[in-house]
Each structure stands twice: as C-alpha cells, then as structure tokens.
Scaffold this active site. Structure first.
Site, short mmCIF file in Angstrom:
data_model
loop_
_atom_site.label_atom_id
_atom_site.label_comp_id
_atom_site.label_asym_id
_atom_site.label_seq_id
_atom_site.Cartn_x
_atom_site.Cartn_y
_atom_site.Cartn_z
N SER A 1 0.82 -1.22 0.00
CA SER A 1 0.00 0.00 0.00
C SER A 1 0.85 1.26 0.00
O SER A 1 0.35 2.33 -0.33
CB SER A 1 -0.94 0.00 1.20
N HIS B 1 -1.41 -2.65 -7.19
CA HIS B 1 -2.09 -2.28 -5.95
C HIS B 1 -3.62 -2.29 -6.13
O HIS B 1 -4.18 -1.47 -6.86
CB HIS B 1 -1.61 -0.87 -5.54
N GLU C 1 -3.65 0.28 -9.19
CA GLU C 1 -2.50 1.15 -9.46
C GLU C 1 -1.34 0.25 -9.89
O GLU C 1 -1.02 -0.72 -9.20
CB GLU C 1 -2.09 1.94 -8.21
N ASN D 1 -3.62 6.39 -1.83
CA ASN D 1 -3.33 6.46 -0.40
C ASN D 1 -2.70 7.79 0.00
O ASN D 1 -2.82 8.22 1.15
CB ASN D 1 -2.46 5.29 0.04
N1 3HC Z 1 -17.85 -10.22 -5.24
C1 3HC Z 1 -18.45 -9.57 -6.25
N2 3HC Z 1 -19.37 -8.63 -6.10
C2 3HC Z 1 -19.72 -8.32 -4.86
C3 3HC Z 1 -19.13 -8.93 -3.72
C4 3HC Z 1 -18.16 -9.92 -3.95
N3 3HC Z 1 -17.53 -10.54 -2.97
N4 3HC Z 1 -19.68 -8.40 -2.62
C5 3HC Z 1 -20.57 -7.49 -3.03
N5 3HC Z 1 -20.61 -7.45 -4.38
C6 3HC Z 1 -21.44 -6.58 -5.22
C7 3HC Z 1 -22.84 -6.50 -4.65
O1 3HC Z 1 -23.63 -7.58 -5.10
C8 3HC Z 1 -23.31 -5.20 -5.19
O2 3HC Z 1 -23.67 -5.37 -6.55
P1 3HC Z 1 -25.06 -4.78 -7.10
O3 3HC Z 1 -24.91 -3.28 -6.97
O4 3HC Z 1 -25.10 -5.27 -8.50
O5 3HC Z 1 -26.11 -5.34 -6.21
C9 3HC Z 1 -22.06 -4.34 -5.17
O6 3HC Z 1 -20.95 -5.26 -5.18
C10 3HC Z 1 -21.98 -3.47 -3.94
O7 3HC Z 1 -22.07 -4.32 -2.81
P2 3HC Z 1 -22.74 -3.93 -1.43
O8 3HC Z 1 -24.17 -3.52 -1.65
O9 3HC Z 1 -22.47 -4.98 -0.43
O10 3HC Z 1 -21.87 -2.70 -1.03
P3 3HC Z 1 -22.25 -1.21 -0.74
O11 3HC Z 1 -23.02 -0.60 -1.84
O12 3HC Z 1 -22.79 -1.15 0.65
O13 3HC Z 1 -20.78 -0.61 -0.77
C11 3HC Z 1 -18.49 -0.52 -0.38
C12 3HC Z 1 -19.77 -1.16 0.03
C13 3HC Z 1 -18.08 -0.95 -1.79
C14 3HC Z 1 -17.43 -1.00 0.62
C15 3HC Z 1 -18.66 1.03 -0.35
O14 3HC Z 1 -19.08 1.44 0.90
C16 3HC Z 1 -17.38 1.75 -0.71
O15 3HC Z 1 -17.06 1.93 -1.88
N6 3HC Z 1 -16.65 2.20 0.33
C17 3HC Z 1 -15.35 2.85 0.13
C18 3HC Z 1 -14.31 1.79 -0.07
C19 3HC Z 1 -12.95 2.38 -0.29
O16 3HC Z 1 -12.73 3.58 -0.27
N7 3HC Z 1 -11.97 1.48 -0.48
C20 3HC Z 1 -10.60 1.86 -0.64
C21 3HC Z 1 -9.91 1.74 0.67
S1 3HC Z 1 -8.21 2.19 0.57
C22 3HC Z 1 -7.45 0.79 0.06
O17 3HC Z 1 -8.04 -0.25 -0.09
C23 3HC Z 1 -5.99 0.90 -0.21
C24 3HC Z 1 -5.19 0.12 0.76
O18 3HC Z 1 -3.85 0.14 0.33
C25 3HC Z 1 -5.28 0.64 2.18
#
Ligand code: 3HC
Length: 279
Positions: free
Chosen positions: A116, A135, A147, A185
């Site tokens: 990360s 990434h 990335e 990040n």
């Molecule tokens: N496989 C495939 N698809 C999936 C899945 C899986 N395991 N789990 C869920 N899905 C699908 C769902 O079916 C849904 O599809 P649909 O819209 O067709 O019904 C879609 O993905 C969205 O799922 P959810 O309804 O469960 O999710 P939410 O709409 O509540 O969103 C979230 C959850 C995606 C986590 C959203 O809140 C979000 O985008 N949050 C921000 C996440 C973020 O910023 N991540 C980056 C973090 S930083 C990082 O990772 C970098 C590291 O280096 C620290």
C-alpha cells in the site's frame, strides 16, 4: 495463467477471487501455513454462500470459482506464471518472500506486490528479477482500480504486461510513478487522519463527521467508518511512511490514531475502532 497470491487475509483472498472468477486464470492462495490459507478460502466460501442465498450469484458460479483456488504455503507456487504478494506490510518480510519465491518459480514468472505504500524500488533492489506494484483496493472484488507502479528496476514491457492483466481481470489500471502512498493512499489516508484530528478537537461526533462526508461530499462511507474498514493499523502505517518519506508535518499521524492502534482498537478486524463491529 497460474497466479500465486501470497497472503490470505482480506486483501489476498479478495485478489484471489478476482483472478479465480476470470476465465483462463487459476489461483494458488497461500499463507504462512496451510490452515491460514484454507481459512482465507473459507471466508470467500461463506461470502459466496450469502450471495447465492440473495440471488446475486449462481451456485455453479460459486463452485467454479472455489474449484479454481488451491490453498497451501508458497511452495505450491512452483509453476506459477504470476505472483501477487499481499503479505505483511514489512519490507524485510516482502524481500525475503520474493527471494524465496524467485528461487522456486519458473524463470519467466512475473513478481508483483500489492504493497500500500512501501518503495517498489527498494523491494526489488538486490533481487534476481524485477518486482512491480499491482495495488488493489479494498474490497478487491468490487473496487475497479488497480495502481500499476514501476520501480527503478521494472522494464517497460513488465508495466505493459501488468496493465494488460489488470484489464483482463476486469479492472481499470492506472500507471503511477513511484512516490510515497502512490496516488490514492497519498490523498485518501491523510483525509482519514484529518477526520481523526477533527474528532480529537471536538469539532463533531464520530457519527456527524461521517454523516457530513457522506452527505456533503457524497463519499460512499464516512472517513472514520472507512478507517475502521481499512484497519487503523494500516492507516497509521501509511501515515508513518508519508511522514517519514516527505518529512512534511502535514502527514503527522493523529495522536488519537496512535493511541487507538497501541490499545488494539484496529477497527473491523479487532471488533472495535470508531464504531463497535460485531461478526
Ligand atoms: N464479489 C463480487 N461482487 C460483490 C461482492 C463480492 N464478494 N460483494 C458485493 N458485491 C457486489 C454486490 O452484489 C453489489 O452489486 P449490485 O450493486 O449489483 O447489487 C455491489 O458489489 C456493492 O455491494 P454492497 O451492496 O455490499 O456494497 P455497498 O453498496 O454497501 O458498498 C463498499 C460497500 C463498496 C465498501 C462502499 O461502501 C465503498 O465503496 N466504500 C469505500 C471503499 C474504499 O474507499 N476502499 C478503498 C480503501 S483504501 C485501500 O483499499 C488501499 C489500501 O492500500 C489501504
């Protein structure tokens, strides 16, 4: 293509899913022992079962993806074409893993890291073969971005190859030059840190800070909820890298963040962070 994913935690198992659900890819999901690797796959199985029950996934699709994932220790990667390392965020751990993998993997295997924020150039320095950054973002099966980070020892053909693989598995790759925190990040984690400073100063409550950013800036989740989701230890580790690498006080980790990590409040993974999380 056979892909060895090293590390069966939340990121590793999510990355394993992404490859295993794409035609033409087979996955070796590995961890320090076979039990931990199997646990990573079991978590996927549980999540898939829920999706099947909700009508979001076909039973056959679930079985096909799971059948495409073999679990074990890194020694099962002897015939892997690509390694994606998603192990502990520690330079010495990653360098040791790559040294050992390079000794057993085929001569033309590709080595990528999901780090990360660690330096890709430093990671590749002294190794027999180049290492490139690939990434993913949490949750890896949902987030579209990858990335692609070239360190000093990555040839341009390797960048092209990883960009092509990222597209093939349904992601949108963005090429990034090596810099602390890369792009996402560098911007996202200081925002979470700033939200913690705002909380520390008593400007607003946890819930109101998150409501303000979801409703006022249309973020999918508030910064404090996101900190819990990513892991507060990860947030702190990235802030430490940004601060150490730039020497710029704007990246100083919030005192409250340090205290929470020291006290074992890591967010979702520990059950407590800015919110209480139950399984
Ligand atoms: N496989 C495939 N698809 C999936 C899945 C899986 N395991 N789990 C869920 N899905 C699908 C769902 O079916 C849904 O599809 P649909 O819209 O067709 O019904 C879609 O993905 C969205 O799922 P959810 O309804 O469960 O999710 P939410 O709409 O509540 O969103 C979230 C959850 C995606 C986590 C959203 O809140 C979000 O985008 N949050 C921000 C996440 C973020 O910023 N991540 C980056 C973090 S930083 C990082 O990772 C970098 C590291 O280096 C620290």
């Amino acid at each position: 293509m056979k892909v060895g994913v090293i590390g069966a935690g939340a990121m590793g198992s999510g990355i394993a899913q992404v490859f295993a659900q794409t035609e033409g890819y087979e996955v070796y999901l590995c961890d320090i022992n076979a039990e931990l690797a199997a646990k990573g796959k079991a978590k996927l199985e549980k999540a898939f079962a829920k999706r099947v029950a909700n009508g979001k996934m076909e039973e056959e699709q679930k079985d096909a993806i799971l059948a495409n994932i073999t679990t074990g220790t890194k020694e099962i990667c002897v015939d892997a074409d690509l390694i994606v390392e998603a192990a502990l965020e520690q330079m010495d751990v990653k360098k040791k893993l790559f040294t050992e993998l390079m000794a057993i993997c085929p001569a033309d295997a590709i080595f990528a890291t999901n780090t990360s924020s660690l330096s890709i150039s430093e990671m590749g320095n002294g190794l027999d073969r180049p290492v490139i950054g690939m990434h993913f973002f949490n949750p890896a099966p949902i987030m579209k971005l990858v990335e692609v980070i070239a360190g000093l020892n990555a040839p341009p053909e390797l960048v092209d190859k990883i960009m092509a693989i990222a597209k093939e598995i349904g992601k949108v790759p963005v090429q990034v030059h090596e810099a602390p925190g890369f792009v996402v990040n560098r911007i996202l984690i200081p925002m979470i840190n700033e939200a913690i400073c705002v909380l520390e100063m008593g400007v607003a409550t946890v819930e109101d800070i998150d409501a303000a950013m979801t409703l006022g800036a249309k973020h999918p989740m508030g910064p404090l909820a996101l900190g819990d989701f990513v892991g507060l230890d990860i947030v702190l580790a990235i802030m430490e890298v940004l601060y150490a690498e730039t020497g710029d006080s704007k990246y100083r980790p919030a005192a409250m963040l340090r205290k929470m990590v020291r006290g074992g409040m890591l967010g979702v993974k520990s059950g407590a962070g800015f919110y209480t999380h139950t399984k």
